[in-house]
Design a protein around this motif. Structure first.
Motif: not given
Length: 440
Positions: A173, A181, A183, A264-265, A281, A331, A334, A337, A341
């Motif tokens: 990242r 923060k 996504i 994140d996805i 995920k 998105a 949270p 997700r 996940g």
């Protein structure tokens, strides 16, 4: 040492060594079977995955990257290796290695051959006496109906002990300037026209629109291939729509674990979808003809039946707009997700572990050694397979002359559509609007 009393010498032959699902499964399972006490040799062309084979300590035999398929020279090499090393079983992945192993060791040396097909269909000219492992229940049933005698379901395995939510994706990242923060939506796949391209372009469009509407999202596209320029043009268009650099193409990463961890996805299909699930995920399965579907407890039965792929509308409709709705849902929540996940991770551990797959594969090798195929059956297979292969090559030559040939005939979309349609015993998917139950 494995519970099996017979130590086997196995020649594994993946169809390519590019980064991809079937060949990654071949390499991982070769190592897992070796760890069960067997002697495993990998025969392959050059490619990025060869380094991984070397690191695993497996013996390798190199064949030419530029060759005909099937290749008489490869068949000769395989016969020599089987003779000189005393190979007990030959395992080919996808149709060219299966055909070459059948024409060489099976016919000329009466050495058992098994095959794995992780494509979305079984090529019609494959020998029916060769035991097959396939990735979905629908394909297994279709192969049996087509006359194949021994077909085992072996869903794409995942090394859930190596691929875990504990892996840190922070460095990746940071490399691409992604804030904590933001996504991150990731697609990790070969950039090729067959099966992949439509989903890649839809993801670019969806994320571009999401960014323009104010959502702080980034799309990571990890991989390389023949469709790279097309994807890059679409990514540039999405960035122009968003007014910022929201789609990032990283190129090929030999081991993309850091990309899965950074996400994140996950948007994916086949082995890539399952590997993303191992990292805990949430997953949106992508296909063709506009297909996309969020993995939930309600939609899971569909994927267990037809595989991690689909054709036509999902529960939210078709195309980039349907994909965008599913992405926005994730998105914006949270907690959703996290729930999905965890559901994905649990599913991989319980059903798709590499250890379970290695056990099933070992049993298939032992069965192939014990079940002798009569000479007349092999001869009949030879006549049928060579006639079908020759006819197919003539047809593809005509299609190439007209400019209508597909690159990978084993993934023929019309055959996939027929398989899905003929076995449609339940609705395509349950509504993905229902969230899974909260963890207790």
């Amino acid at each position: 040492m494995t519970q099996a009393s017979h130590r086997m010498k196995i020649l594994v032959y993946p169809h390519t060594m590019e980064i991809g699902g079937s060949q990654l499964n071949a390499v991982q399972l070769a190592g897992a079977v070796r760890d069960r006490g067997h002697d495993v040799i990998v025969m392959s062309e050059p490619g990025p995955l060869v380094e991984r084979v070397h690191k695993m300590g497996l013996r390798t035999i190199e064949i030419s990257l530029h060759r005909r398929r099937p290749s008489p020279k490869v068949i000769q090499t395989m016969v020599r290796v089987v003779r000189d090393l005393g190979v007990d079983v030959v395992h080919g992945y996808e149709w060219p290695p299966i055909i070459e192993a059948f024409l060489g060791p099976a016919l000329l040396q009466q050495v058992p051959v098994v095959g794995t097909v992780m494509s979305m269909s079984v090529a019609p000219f494959l020998p029916r006496t060769v035991p097959l492992m396939v990735g979905t229940e629908l394909i297994r049933r279709a192969a049996l109906e087509a006359g194949h005698q021994h077909v085992t379901l072996l869903e794409p395995p995942v090394d859930a002990e190596a691929d875990t939510p504990l892996i840190d994706g922070g460095a990746l990242r940071a490399k691409y300037g992604i804030g904590p923060k933001q996504i991150v939506i990731a697609m990790i796949c070969r950039l090729v026209p067959e099966l992949k391209l439509e989903g890649l372009l839809a993801a670019c469009d969806s994320v571009g629109e999401m960014a323009r509407s104010g959502r702080d999202v980034r799309l990571l596209i990890v991989g390389d291939g023949r469709a790279r320029e097309t994807v890059a043009a679409h990514a540039a268009q999405a960035n122009a729509t968003a007014g910022r650099n929201t789609v990032v193409m990283t190129g090929e990463i030999l081991d993309p674990a850091s990309a899965y961890a950074a996400a994140d996805i996950i948007i994916g299909q086949g082995g890539s979808a399952l590997r993303g699930m191992a990292f805990g995920k949430p997953l949106i399965v992508i296909g063709e003809d506009g297909f996309s579907e969020l993995l939930t407890p309600q939609s899971l039965p569909t994927f267990l039946r037809q595989g991690w792929y689909g054709l036509g509308p999902g529960s939210l409709g078709a195309g980039a707009s349907a994909l965008r709705m599913a992405l926005e849902r994730l998105a914006d929540s949270p907690s959703l997700r996290g729930d999905l996940g965890q559901f994905a991770r649990n599913l991989v551990v319980e059903r798709f572990s590499l250890r379970q797959a290695a056990d099933r594969q070992e049993q298939m090798y032992l069965s192939a050694l014990q079940d002798t195929v009569p000479a007349f059956a092999r001869l009949a297979d030879f006549v049928r397979s060579t006639a079908g292969l020759t006819g197919g090559k003539l047809q593809r030559g005509y299609q190439r002359w007209r400019g209508t040939a597909a690159i990978d005939d084993s993934n023929a979309r019309d055959l996939i559509a027929r398989i899905l349609a003929s076995h449609q015993t339940a609705p395509t998917t349950a509504s993905a609007q229902q969230a899974p139950a909260k963890r207790k």
